[in-house]
Design a protein around this motif. Structure first.
Motif, short mmCIF file in Angstrom:
data_model
loop_
_atom_site.label_atom_id
_atom_site.label_comp_id
_atom_site.label_asym_id
_atom_site.label_seq_id
_atom_site.Cartn_x
_atom_site.Cartn_y
_atom_site.Cartn_z
N TYR A 92 -54.29 31.06 75.56
CA TYR A 92 -55.07 31.80 76.23
C TYR A 92 -54.22 33.32 76.60
CZ TYR A 92 -58.60 28.70 75.52
OH TYR A 92 -59.52 27.66 75.00
N ALA A 93 -52.41 33.50 76.69
CA ALA A 93 -52.10 34.32 76.99
C ALA A 93 -51.90 35.51 76.28
CB ALA A 93 -50.66 33.82 77.41
N PRO A 94 -51.89 36.06 76.70
CA PRO A 94 -51.44 36.85 77.80
C PRO A 94 -53.07 37.24 79.05
CG PRO A 94 -51.54 38.90 76.44
CD PRO A 94 -51.54 37.77 75.40
N TYR A 95 -52.74 36.44 80.12
CA TYR A 95 -53.79 37.00 80.83
C TYR A 95 -54.42 38.21 81.32
CZ TYR A 95 -54.34 31.35 80.46
OH TYR A 95 -53.94 30.53 80.21
N GLN A 96 -55.19 38.89 81.22
CA GLN A 96 -55.69 39.82 82.27
C GLN A 96 -56.80 39.32 83.46
OE1 GLN A 96 -57.39 43.11 79.82
NE2 GLN A 96 -56.86 44.97 81.62
N TYR A 97 -55.93 39.71 84.74
CA TYR A 97 -56.56 39.40 86.14
C TYR A 97 -57.50 40.82 85.71
CZ TYR A 97 -53.98 35.23 85.79
OH TYR A 97 -54.01 33.26 86.13
N ILE A 98 -59.00 40.23 86.01
CA ILE A 98 -59.71 40.41 87.24
C ILE A 98 -60.00 40.70 87.97
CG2 ILE A 98 -62.38 42.42 86.87
CD1 ILE A 98 -60.01 42.23 83.84
N ASP A 99 -60.14 41.51 89.29
CA ASP A 99 -60.24 41.15 90.39
C ASP A 99 -62.00 41.34 90.93
OD1 ASP A 99 -57.77 40.43 91.61
OD2 ASP A 99 -57.60 42.82 92.69
N ASN A 100 -62.33 42.02 90.72
CA ASN A 100 -64.36 42.23 90.56
C ASN A 100 -65.04 41.07 89.51
OD1 ASN A 100 -66.87 44.30 90.36
ND2 ASN A 100 -65.51 44.21 92.50
N MET A 101 -65.62 40.36 90.20
CA MET A 101 -67.02 39.83 89.92
C MET A 101 -67.75 40.72 88.81
SD MET A 101 -69.06 36.37 90.70
CE MET A 101 -70.43 37.45 90.78
N LYS A 102 -68.32 41.42 89.02
CA LYS A 102 -69.08 42.53 88.28
C LYS A 102 -68.45 43.20 86.81
CE LYS A 102 -72.66 47.22 88.27
NZ LYS A 102 -71.98 46.97 86.58
N GLU A 103 -67.21 43.50 87.72
CA GLU A 103 -66.02 44.41 86.41
C GLU A 103 -65.94 43.14 85.40
OE1 GLU A 103 -61.57 46.38 85.77
OE2 GLU A 103 -62.46 45.70 87.34
N PHE A 104 -65.60 42.09 85.86
CA PHE A 104 -65.65 40.40 84.54
C PHE A 104 -66.89 40.50 83.61
CE2 PHE A 104 -65.20 36.53 83.91
CZ PHE A 104 -64.10 36.00 82.60
N ILE A 105 -67.96 40.27 84.78
CA ILE A 105 -68.72 40.15 84.19
C ILE A 105 -69.16 41.93 83.25
CG2 ILE A 105 -71.93 40.41 83.84
CD1 ILE A 105 -70.98 38.51 86.21
N ASP A 106 -69.52 42.98 83.62
CA ASP A 106 -69.29 44.15 82.31
C ASP A 106 -68.49 43.35 81.06
OD1 ASP A 106 -70.75 44.80 83.90
OD2 ASP A 106 -69.81 46.76 85.49
N ARG A 107 -66.94 43.48 81.39
CA ARG A 107 -65.92 43.19 80.50
C ARG A 107 -66.51 42.48 79.67
NH1 ARG A 107 -60.50 44.65 82.25
NH2 ARG A 107 -60.23 44.87 79.83
N VAL A 108 -66.95 41.17 79.81
CA VAL A 108 -67.58 39.86 78.97
C VAL A 108 -68.52 40.31 77.94
CG1 VAL A 108 -68.82 38.11 78.77
CG2 VAL A 108 -67.11 38.06 80.07
N TYR A 109 -69.27 41.00 78.74
CA TYR A 109 -70.20 42.29 78.00
C TYR A 109 -69.15 43.17 76.56
CZ TYR A 109 -74.07 45.59 76.45
OH TYR A 109 -75.05 46.10 75.77
N MET A 110 -68.99 43.50 77.47
CA MET A 110 -67.87 44.50 75.75
C MET A 110 -67.13 44.04 75.18
SD MET A 110 -68.68 48.17 77.07
CE MET A 110 -67.94 48.61 75.80
N LEU A 111 -66.80 42.48 75.53
CA LEU A 111 -66.39 41.54 74.52
C LEU A 111 -67.24 41.64 73.06
CD1 LEU A 111 -64.11 39.25 76.29
CD2 LEU A 111 -62.82 40.91 75.24
N ASN A 112 -68.26 40.71 73.93
CA ASN A 112 -69.80 41.07 73.05
C ASN A 112 -69.71 41.70 72.52
OD1 ASN A 112 -70.51 38.16 73.88
ND2 ASN A 112 -71.25 39.06 75.44
N ARG A 113 -69.37 43.03 72.33
CA ARG A 113 -70.07 44.43 71.32
C ARG A 113 -68.85 44.66 70.98
NH1 ARG A 113 -73.61 48.14 73.49
NH2 ARG A 113 -72.36 49.27 72.08
#
Length: 81
Positions: A54-75
């Motif tokens: 799974y590396a490299p890991y890009q750590y996200i500190d904020n849960m809302k930002e992580f959810i937003d980024r997952v949404y963008m991965l889907n797109r």
């Protein structure tokens, strides 16, 4: 505490979020499952160092930002297929 990873299948790297509370650890899987589409993989790990695929890991500190980024991965994933 649980570490959530999201990545596009067959691509290197992922985004990662470490839950800060038990409530986040309980709620986040359902949110991500409802959000994720085909082509995006969600993984829950305790020790990311042993999962080099799974590396490299890009750590996200904020849960809302992580959810937003997952949404963008889907797109992004849908545009690749």
């Amino acid at each position: 505490m649980s570490l959530f990873l999201a990545k596009i299948f067959d691509q290197q790297g992922c985004i990662a979020y470490r839950c800060k509370t038990l409530n986040e650890a309980r709620c986040l899987p359902g949110t991500l499952q409802a959000l994720c589409k085909e082509g995006v993989q969600i993984v829950i790990l305790d020790n990311p160092e042993i999962y080099s695929e799974y590396a490299p890991y890009q750590y996200i500190d904020n849960m809302k930002e992580f959810i937003d980024r997952v949404y963008m991965l889907n797109r992004f994933s849908k545009n690749m297929h």
